[in-house]
Design a protein around this motif. Sequence first.
Motif, PDB file in Angstrom:
ATOM      1  N   ARG A   1      -7.742   1.966  10.694  1.00 32.40           N
ATOM      2  CA  ARG A   1      -7.145   3.262  10.341  1.00 32.40           C
ATOM      3  C   ARG A   1      -8.279   4.330   9.760  1.00 32.40           C
ATOM      4  O   ARG A   1      -9.013   3.975   8.940  1.00 32.40           O
ATOM      5  CB  ARG A   1      -5.908   2.956   9.345  1.00 32.40           C
TER       6      ARG A   1
ATOM      7  N   MET B   1      -6.325   6.547   0.956  1.00 29.32           N
ATOM      8  CA  MET B   1      -6.256   7.316   2.403  1.00 29.32           C
ATOM      9  C   MET B   1      -5.230   8.503   2.132  1.00 29.32           C
ATOM     10  O   MET B   1      -5.729   9.521   2.610  1.00 29.32           O
ATOM     11  CB  MET B   1      -5.503   6.377   3.362  1.00 29.32           C
TER      12      MET B   1
ATOM     13  N   ASP C   1       4.419  -4.493   6.431  1.00 31.98           N
ATOM     14  CA  ASP C   1       4.372  -5.614   5.671  1.00 31.98           C
ATOM     15  C   ASP C   1       3.790  -6.728   6.418  1.00 31.98           C
ATOM     16  O   ASP C   1       4.707  -7.485   7.027  1.00 31.98           O
ATOM     17  CB  ASP C   1       5.762  -5.658   5.014  1.00 31.98           C
ATOM     18  N   SER C   2       2.843  -7.405   5.827  1.00 30.00           N
ATOM     19  CA  SER C   2       2.152  -8.529   6.501  1.00 30.00           C
ATOM     20  C   SER C   2       3.175  -9.821   6.631  1.00 30.00           C
ATOM     21  O   SER C   2       3.380 -10.604   7.678  1.00 30.00           O
ATOM     22  CB  SER C   2       0.942  -8.853   5.791  1.00 30.00           C
TER      23      SER C   2
ATOM     24  N   SER D   1      -8.785  -4.339   3.792  1.00 27.96           N
ATOM     25  CA  SER D   1      -7.403  -4.489   3.366  1.00 27.96           C
ATOM     26  C   SER D   1      -7.025  -6.078   3.634  1.00 27.96           C
ATOM     27  O   SER D   1      -6.921  -6.433   5.045  1.00 27.96           O
ATOM     28  CB  SER D   1      -6.325  -3.740   4.252  1.00 27.96           C
TER      29      SER D   1
ATOM     30  N   TYR E   1       6.901  -4.445  -5.685  1.00 27.60           N
ATOM     31  CA  TYR E   1       7.024  -5.145  -4.369  1.00 27.60           C
ATOM     32  C   TYR E   1       7.317  -6.706  -4.413  1.00 27.60           C
ATOM     33  O   TYR E   1       7.894  -7.304  -3.707  1.00 27.60           O
ATOM     34  CB  TYR E   1       5.760  -4.740  -3.610  1.00 27.60           C
TER      35      TYR E   1
ATOM     36  N   PRO F   1       3.122   4.470   3.590  1.00 24.76           N
ATOM     37  CA  PRO F   1       1.760   4.745   4.037  1.00 24.76           C
ATOM     38  C   PRO F   1       0.944   3.780   3.742  1.00 24.76           C
ATOM     39  O   PRO F   1      -0.102   3.856   3.053  1.00 24.76           O
ATOM     40  CB  PRO F   1       1.444   5.777   2.997  1.00 24.76           C
ATOM     41  N   LEU F   2       1.157   2.501   4.420  1.00 28.34           N
ATOM     42  CA  LEU F   2       0.440   1.014   4.067  1.00 28.34           C
ATOM     43  C   LEU F   2      -0.114   0.698   5.400  1.00 28.34           C
ATOM     44  O   LEU F   2       0.542   0.673   6.480  1.00 28.34           O
ATOM     45  CB  LEU F   2       1.208   0.410   3.196  1.00 28.34           C
ATOM     46  N   VAL F   3      -1.299  -0.180   5.439  1.00 27.31           N
ATOM     47  CA  VAL F   3      -1.648  -0.957   6.397  1.00 27.31           C
ATOM     48  C   VAL F   3      -1.479  -2.337   5.905  1.00 27.31           C
ATOM     49  O   VAL F   3      -1.873  -2.631   4.826  1.00 27.31           O
ATOM     50  CB  VAL F   3      -3.219  -0.905   7.113  1.00 27.31           C
ATOM     51  N   PRO F   4      -1.249  -3.424   6.910  1.00 28.01           N
ATOM     52  CA  PRO F   4      -1.086  -3.086   8.397  1.00 28.01           C
ATOM     53  C   PRO F   4       0.008  -2.531   8.837  1.00 28.01           C
ATOM     54  O   PRO F   4       0.845  -2.522   8.019  1.00 28.01           O
ATOM     55  CB  PRO F   4      -1.274  -4.664   8.915  1.00 28.01           C
TER      56      PRO F   4
ATOM     57  N   TYR G   1      -4.301  -7.560   3.526  1.00 30.33           N
ATOM     58  CA  TYR G   1      -2.915  -7.984   4.495  1.00 30.33           C
ATOM     59  C   TYR G   1      -3.359  -7.596   5.808  1.00 30.33           C
ATOM     60  O   TYR G   1      -2.590  -8.041   6.840  1.00 30.33           O
ATOM     61  CB  TYR G   1      -1.961  -7.102   3.973  1.00 30.33           C
TER      62      TYR G   1
HETATM   63  N1  LIG Z   1       2.889  -6.091   0.911  1.00 27.75           N
HETATM   64  C1  LIG Z   1       2.154  -5.451   1.936  1.00 27.75           C
HETATM   65  C2  LIG Z   1       1.046  -4.619   1.347  1.00 27.75           C
HETATM   66  C3  LIG Z   1      -0.059  -3.850   1.991  1.00 27.75           C
HETATM   67  C4  LIG Z   1      -0.893  -2.959   1.148  1.00 27.75           C
HETATM   68  O1  LIG Z   1      -0.878  -2.999   0.080  1.00 27.75           O
HETATM   69  N2  LIG Z   1      -1.790  -2.204   2.086  1.00 27.75           N
HETATM   70  C5  LIG Z   1      -2.705  -1.484   1.203  1.00 27.75           C
HETATM   71  C6  LIG Z   1      -4.209  -1.939   1.680  1.00 27.75           C
HETATM   72  S1  LIG Z   1      -4.607  -3.568   1.222  1.00 27.75           S
HETATM   73  C7  LIG Z   1      -2.699  -0.150   1.515  1.00 27.75           C
HETATM   74  O2  LIG Z   1      -2.517   0.274   2.836  1.00 27.75           O
HETATM   75  N3  LIG Z   1      -2.820   0.917   0.688  1.00 27.75           N
HETATM   76  C8  LIG Z   1      -2.971   2.360   0.935  1.00 27.75           C
HETATM   77  C9  LIG Z   1      -4.086   2.905   1.745  1.00 27.75           C
HETATM   78  O3  LIG Z   1      -5.027   2.195   1.911  1.00 27.75           O
HETATM   79  O4  LIG Z   1      -3.968   3.948   2.115  1.00 27.75           O
HETATM   80  C10 LIG Z   1       1.844  -6.236   3.221  1.00 27.75           C
HETATM   81  O5  LIG Z   1       1.813  -7.603   2.763  1.00 27.75           O
HETATM   82  O6  LIG Z   1       1.421  -5.664   3.961  1.00 27.75           O
END
Ligand SMILES: N[C@@H](CCC(=O)N[C@@H](CS)C(=O)NCC(=O)O)C(=O)O
Length: 357
Positions: free
Chosen positions: A58, A1, A88-89, A36, A319, A73-76, A38
């Motif tokens: 997203r 993303m 952070d899930s 994703s 992490y 910059p992470l989902v969820p 998470y």
């Molecule tokens: N430890 C975090 C990990 C979240 C994560 O790594 N998300 C990834 C997708 S699975 C993400 O957003 N990557 C950046 C993107 O897709 O722009 C959680 O449990 O929420």
Amino acid sequence: MQALTGAPTRRGADEEGYRTMSTEQNIHQVFGAELSPYSVKVRSYCRYKGIPHEWIVRSSRNEEDFRRHAKLPLVPLVVCPDGQVLQDSTPIIEALEARYPEPSIHPDEPVARFVSELLEEFGDEWGNKWMFHYRWAREADQLSAAARLAAAMMPDVDAPTRETIAASIRERMVGRVWFVGSSPETAARIEQSFADGLALLETHLATQPYLFGGRPAFADFGLWGQIYNAWTDPTPREIIEGAAPHTLAWIRRMLEPSALGAFESWATLEPTLLPLLEQQVGRLFLPWSAANARALAAAEQEFTTPLGGQSWTQKPQKYHARSLAALKIKFKQVRSDATLQRVLQSSDCLRWLHDDA
Ligand SMILES: N[C@@H](CCC(=O)N[C@@H](CS)C(=O)NCC(=O)O)C(=O)O
């Protein structure tokens, strides 16, 4: 993303509209992605708990809205009705569980509760190696995932542009498999661990609709997010569908989970759950976690540790050291429980959960 920022964004009355409505109706906004693990973990949890929520994929359409809320910059990413933003899930689910305690995702027995938290962590971190490795190791899986990611992230571009985006996603992600420790040295062990873990899950889920009995526990959400995602990719899908019908039924059940009964007693669960702890958690995941945490503490760029009878080399995952520390804190609160001590000792998990491990 991140590589796709600068893409067209669409904001306006619609988005403002749903935000106002969301607040009025007590709705949580869940920014996520189907690919994703998470994100779908948190969505499955919200569905089970009956938490009013809106699933927002997203994409370029809401990138500005997302960025305004996101600290990482992470989902969820969850925007609560009071405006609080959660990321952070694991902490997201813990925060929601405190506000929506019923039906609880935690079994009453201390041993079952801690094993559930341990397996949730195992799913997030080791299950992610299965999922991520399979997604980006072979051409068929790479093409499938990159095309689906491009379509979800950039819904408004034309087909040739989407293909160019998919190609760039593929190139970027294939170059990142090392991030979870996948390499020519480790690939066979990751795949063997998936096959072995799946066989044990299959035996267990032949007797229970969920990991801890008649209703989903924390562990189900963590492990399911990864295995469900693996099932959307061609190679692991074939493995799951060929060898694990009960696991497949659980994958489908967990999309919209509901309570079918009570949590089972640990005594009933142990015969088929202990082997998973022994083989995957005590032998692979926790020794790997300890080596990863040691490497980070020593500021090493790379670590090598014996794992599954061979050496394993990778760059440390930052992490994970934090989530391991959080798991150790949870362990401290219940470690005097005699059954838990026995279970963790016999599965060779115990020594990795002490502060100095
Ligand atoms: N430890 C975090 C990990 C979240 C994560 O790594 N998300 C990834 C997708 S699975 C993400 O957003 N990557 C950046 C993107 O897709 O722009 C959680 O449990 O929420």
